[in-house]
Design an enzyme around this catalytic site. Structure first.
Site, PDB file in Angstrom:
ATOM      1  CE  LYS A 266      -3.370   2.507   2.915  1.00  0.00           C
ATOM      2  NZ  LYS A 266      -4.237   2.479   4.123  1.00  0.00           N
ATOM      3  CG  ASP A 271      -5.554   7.766   4.897  1.00  0.00           C
ATOM      4  OD1 ASP A 271      -6.489   8.470   4.457  1.00  0.00           O
ATOM      5  OD2 ASP A 271      -5.720   6.708   5.537  1.00  0.00           O
ATOM      6  CE  LYS A 278      -6.567   8.428   8.401  1.00  0.00           C
ATOM      7  NZ  LYS A 278      -7.276   7.332   9.066  1.00  0.00           N
ATOM      8  CG  ASP A 289      -1.985   4.997   4.947  1.00  0.00           C
ATOM      9  OD1 ASP A 289      -1.828   3.906   5.524  1.00  0.00           O
ATOM     10  OD2 ASP A 289      -3.085   5.382   4.501  1.00  0.00           O
ATOM     11  CG  ASP A 348      -9.915   7.370   7.035  1.00  0.00           C
ATOM     12  OD1 ASP A 348      -8.903   7.340   6.302  1.00  0.00           O
ATOM     13  OD2 ASP A 348      -9.870   7.577   8.263  1.00  0.00           O
ATOM     14  CD  GLU A 350      -6.910   5.214   2.636  1.00  0.00           C
ATOM     15  OE1 GLU A 350      -7.868   5.306   3.421  1.00  0.00           O
ATOM     16  OE2 GLU A 350      -5.756   4.921   3.004  1.00  0.00           O
ATOM     17  NE  ARG A 352     -11.061  -1.243   3.924  1.00  0.00           N
ATOM     18  CZ  ARG A 352     -11.607  -1.492   5.108  1.00  0.00           C
ATOM     19  NH1 ARG A 352     -12.752  -2.157   5.194  1.00  0.00           N
ATOM     20  NH2 ARG A 352     -11.002  -1.126   6.211  1.00  0.00           N
TER      21      ARG A 352
HETATM   22  N1  BES Z   1      -4.292   4.191   6.952  1.00  0.00           N
HETATM   23  C1  BES Z   1      -5.444   4.001   7.752  1.00  0.00           C
HETATM   24  C2  BES Z   1      -5.231   2.982   8.874  1.00  0.00           C
HETATM   25  C3  BES Z   1      -4.418   3.424  10.048  1.00  0.00           C
HETATM   26  C4  BES Z   1      -4.945   4.308  10.972  1.00  0.00           C
HETATM   27  C5  BES Z   1      -3.159   2.929  10.254  1.00  0.00           C
HETATM   28  C6  BES Z   1      -4.195   4.681  12.076  1.00  0.00           C
HETATM   29  C7  BES Z   1      -2.415   3.289  11.359  1.00  0.00           C
HETATM   30  C8  BES Z   1      -2.934   4.176  12.270  1.00  0.00           C
HETATM   31  C9  BES Z   1      -6.596   3.483   6.889  1.00  0.00           C
HETATM   32  O1  BES Z   1      -6.645   3.996   5.615  1.00  0.00           O
HETATM   33  C10 BES Z   1      -7.850   3.877   7.574  1.00  0.00           C
HETATM   34  O2  BES Z   1      -8.101   5.046   7.678  1.00  0.00           O
HETATM   35  N2  BES Z   1      -8.599   2.899   8.044  1.00  0.00           N
HETATM   36  C11 BES Z   1      -9.805   3.164   8.751  1.00  0.00           C
HETATM   37  C12 BES Z   1     -10.827   2.126   8.319  1.00  0.00           C
HETATM   38  C13 BES Z   1     -12.201   2.406   8.828  1.00  0.00           C
HETATM   39  C14 BES Z   1     -12.764   3.645   8.179  1.00  0.00           C
HETATM   40  C15 BES Z   1     -13.069   1.214   8.536  1.00  0.00           C
HETATM   41  C16 BES Z   1      -9.499   3.053  10.246  1.00  0.00           C
HETATM   42  O3  BES Z   1      -8.733   2.188  10.651  1.00  0.00           O
HETATM   43  O4  BES Z   1     -10.034   3.870  10.986  1.00  0.00           O
HETATM   44 ZN    ZN Z   2      -4.896   4.605   4.809  1.00  0.00          ZN
HETATM   45 MN    MN Z   3      -7.728   5.833   5.566  1.00  0.00          MN
END
Ligand code: BES
Ligand code: ZN
Ligand code: MN
Length: 495
Positions: A266, A271, A278, A289, A348, A350, A352
């Protein structure tokens, strides 16, 4: 960094500092005994005084040795006088380098190859010396006006008996490759989002390809991706002014007919969450990210350096996730390259969306296995903290191979279930699937989403959200899971 392997008598070697181990209860390692003999019992004297009692992780620098060619000696506690666990061995190495990097010492000779470590050979030990020392010395100072380096070390020597020369040599070769790979991964990861854009990552990949003729690079631009119908991937980059790139690396070290190992990373260079923006605290860390993508580049560097007899394909889908006027909106429905439609319930989620099209794209390489690594879910931090990466996959052999590699490389994984019951959570009222599965089991439902695009090959997913970087005062990239993947590749090459 300069490296050397030394087999000559200790007292004839010219190093600023010799590193030798002492166990608890005044037991000396073999090399400590040698040094003791050539310093008229100095080590025994120090140990008898109780200035170091040999606990694992203790160190004592003896910085003047009267009437002797040996300049300095670092005594390192190894714990009880019995074989060390692999973790404790690394702990003593870390204590060693943390002591030495604060001094003015330029050349060091590590004699800790003489202690016994459970389930580890000479090759493993010498490799760990290089890996742990290099990892601790790394500093990201590119944007500091005052670039004071914390380590003056220029040369690392490894001491071993003549009979162990071959295995020590191969450990050094592997250790250097892995350390160099980790350095590249850490450097790219630590770079800020305004420098390290998808375009920058693509340029770095091209540079890697120029440095290592065994690696071929090609870059898919957005119009190429449009032709491939990568609707999910492109929907994310529409929300940003930076054009997306799909970086492809091709390393041909095996026979033409060998099916490749495909590594997907990825590569979100920032992000922000998109329209599902966020919160501000900690958002800077979303420059990390792209650690999965940086890992792929680091692993390719290491594989090329080790000249592994394997075919490896790397795929890095790279974009930003920003809330521009044309960004994804909650409720939007996308058509992925596979033809499956996706309802975006949270912009968020994204990662996947990029990965699903990349997984579909991976099919054309006729992969032996596909492994993706992604900072995919904050939920992984809740479940596993910052110790192991999460592992999920559709093939037990592949997952077990990865778990084994994680143990040997001390870059651990913990497997989570990918049972079909969880797929329920991804049901959408309006499309084939939703991009989020609610608040329960976020790491698993993210992997469930990916699994629907990985049905035609053996596949494993590493969620590295908790392991790719450290937070807090010690914030910085870790270079994980480069050691794990290198170990997996080494095992594949020799199995
Ligand atoms: N890159 C983030 C995941 C992440 C968040 C990694 C904090 C490390 C620390 C990912 O793109 C994301 O935002 N995931 C969301 C998914 C949710 C919306 C289902 C998350 O984990 O909040
Ligand atoms: Zn992300
Ligand atoms: Mn995200």
């Amino acid at each position: 960094m300069n490296y050397a392997i030394e087999t000559a008598p200790l007292e004839s070697l010219q190093y600023d500092c010799l590193i030798v181990g002492v166990y608890q209860d005044q037991h000396l390692s073999a090399s400590a005994k040698l040094v003791n003999d050539s310093t008229k019992g100095l080590i025994n004297k120090i140990v008898d005084r109780g200035d170091i009692n040999g606990k694992n992780g203790e160190t004592l620098l003896v910085n003047a040795i009267p009437d002797n060619s040996i300049e300095r000696i670092l005594l390192v506690g190894l714990g009880e006088n019995k074989p060390l666990s692999r973790k404790n061995y690394r702990k003593s190495l870390l204590a060693t380098i943390n002591t030495l990097k604060k001094t003015n010492i330029k050349s060091i000779l590590c004699c800790l190859t003489d202690c016994e470590v459970i389930d580890a050979n000479q090759q493993w030990k010498s490799r760990q010396i290089i890996e742990v020392f290099n990892d601790a010395i790394y500093q990201f100072t590119a944007y500091k006006s005052n670039k004071e380096v914390n380590s003056k070390i220029e040369k690392i020597g490894i001491f071993c008996p003549e009979t162990d020369l071959n295995s020590t040599q191969s450990g050094l070769t592997q250790g250097r490759a892995i350390a160099d790979g980790m350095n590249l991964t850490k450097l790219l990861s630590d770079l800020p989002g305004n420098i390290c854009t998808p375009t920058y990552l693509a340029e770095q990949a091209l540079e890697l390809g120029e440095k290592y003729p065994s690696i071929d690079i090609s870059i898919l631009e957005e119009n190429d991706m449009e032709k491939l119908n990568m609707g999910a991937l492109l929907s994310v980059s529409r929300g940003s002014r930076q054009p997306a790139k799909l970086i492809t690396l091709n390393y041909q070290g095996g026979k033409k007919s060998d099916r490749p190992i495909v590594l997907i990373g990825k590569g979100l260079t920032f992000d922000a969450g998109g329209i599902s923006l966020k919160q501000a605290p900690g958002m800077d860390e979303m420059k990390y990210d792209m650690c999965g993508g940086a890992t792929v580049l680091g692993v390719f560097l290491a594989a090329a350096q080790m000249q592994l007899p394997l075919n490896i394909v790397g795929l890095i889908p790279s974009s930003e996730n920003m809330p521009d006027g044309d960004a994804n909106k909650p409720g939007d429905i996308l058509t992925s390259m596979s033809g499956k439609t996706i309802e975006v319930l949270n912009t968020d989620a994204e990662g996947r969306l990029l990965l699903c099209d990349t997984l579909t794209y991976a099919e054309r390489f006729n992969p032996d296995v596909v492994i993706d690594m992604a900072t995919l879910t904050g939920a992984c931090l809740v479940a596993l903290g910052r110790v192991p990466s999460g592992l999920l996959g559709n093939n037990d052999t592949l997952c077990n191979d990865l778990l084994t590699a994680g143990e040997i490389s001390n870059d651990s994984l913990w497997r989570l279930p990918l049972w079909e019951e969880y797929q329920e959570q991804l049901k959408s009222n309006f499309a084939d699937l939703a991009n989020v599965g609610g608040k329960d089991a976020g790491t698993i439902t993210a992997a469930c989403f990916l699994s629907q695009f990985a049905e035609n090959f053996h596949w494993a997913h590493l969620d590295i959200a908790g392991t790719a970087w450290r937070t807090g005062t010690n914030k910085g990239a870790t270079g994980r899971p480069v050691p794990l993947l290198c170990q997996y590749l080494i095992n594949r090459a020799h199995g």
